[in-house]
Write an enzyme that holds these catalytic residues in place. Structure first.
Site: not given
Ligand code: PAF
Length: 279
Positions: A37, A148, A153
């Site tokens: 993150h 990625e 997603q």
């Molecule tokens: O990847 C994540 O942590 C989640 O799927 C997101 C994009 C924050 C949506 O809740």
């Protein structure tokens, strides 16, 4: 850094900044933040005047109540990390704030969302699109950053943005790995020492498969990965697919695509881990 809990408060602050011509970047997260993150947030900070990071464990994307209950929640530590990375706002709303009434919208991006995670976690991507679209509406960012590691997603969010004409740029950021290769994930915190050791076999197998693939067919490469995970202690393969990185459809031959990606999901004990690799 300012921590805000309501859309109203966030929008009031952002509208002033927007009027001053500032660019706004958004990093949506579910908290339990790690260096993966941090890499998204640092890039967001570098590329925008204002970096907003949402920290919200989104209930609508969990098809397993147990998984939702066990998801780590560490807001104080998350805010420390975000401040250190240079974020301007942590947006940490309540469930009631994001879902004052049930979200009945249905997002469908077949066939992107019907394969792999979509097949094994029914409703998951619908929930992801619900919350991500709400965040886009609330923040109206110029750019939004996604890892990625959640390869499928990212493809689905790109498609949602394309179909809904959101005026923003989606920035995909590379997987961050531990020195020994394990892909960083909030779920790694749930692994005990033995499971952590067992989990290493996932990335190792993916790396080995990339070498193997240079002299073997798609079917042989798939079998190589399936057998390696089946033979590994403490791991249970849910799926391994070799797909075209744009369409997410299975490939039968390396010549089918110039962008082959291997996507894997493995249970390590009770913890479900995902990873992927480009060939
Ligand atoms: O990847 C994540 O942590 C989640 O799927 C997101 C994009 C924050 C949506 O809740």
């Amino acid at each position: 850094m300012k921590t805000v809990h309501t859309i109203k408060e966030l929008q009031a602050a952002l509208s002033t900044l927007r009027k001053e011509g500032k660019t706004i970047g958004l990093v949506p997260t579910m908290g339990a933040l790690h260096d993966g993150h941090a890499s998204l947030v640092k890039r967001c900070v570098a590329e925008n005047d204002v970096a907003v990071v949402s920290v919200f464990v989104n209930p609508t994307q969990f098809n397993d109540k147990n998984d939702l209950a066990k998801y780590p929640r560490t807001l104080e530590a998350d805010c420390r990390l975000l401040e250190a990375c240079g974020a301007a706002f942590a947006f940490a709303p309540s469930v009631e704030e994001m879902y004052p009434e049930p979200d009945t919208r249905h997002f469908s991006y077949a066939p992107l969302d019907t394969v792999m995670e979509g097949a094994f976690r029914p409703g998951h991507f619908n929930g992801v699109c619900q919350i991500v679209s709400k965040l886009f509406d609330a923040v109206q960012p110029h750019r939004a950053y996604f890892g990625e590691k959640d390869f499928q997603q990212l493809a689905i969010i790109r498609e949602m943005v394309r179909q809904m004409h959101y005026p923003l740029e989606i920035v995909g950021c590379p997987i961050v790995r531990e020195a020994d290769g394990l892909a960083l994930s909030s779920r790694n915190a749930r692994l005990n020492a033995e499971e952590r050791q067992n989990a290493l076999k996932i990335s190792q197998t993916l790396f080995e498969s990339r070498t193997f693939a240079t002299s073997h067919t798609v079917a042989e490469t798939r079998q190589f990965v399936e057998e390696a995970i089946a033979a590994a202690p403490g791991l249970r393969l849910e799926y391994f697919e070799l797909v075209d990185g744009h369409t997410l459809q299975k490939i039968a031959d390396w010549k089918d695509t110039s962008y082959a990606v291997g996507c894997i999901t493995v249970f390590c004990g009770e913890v479900r881990l995902i990873d992927n690799i480009k060939y």
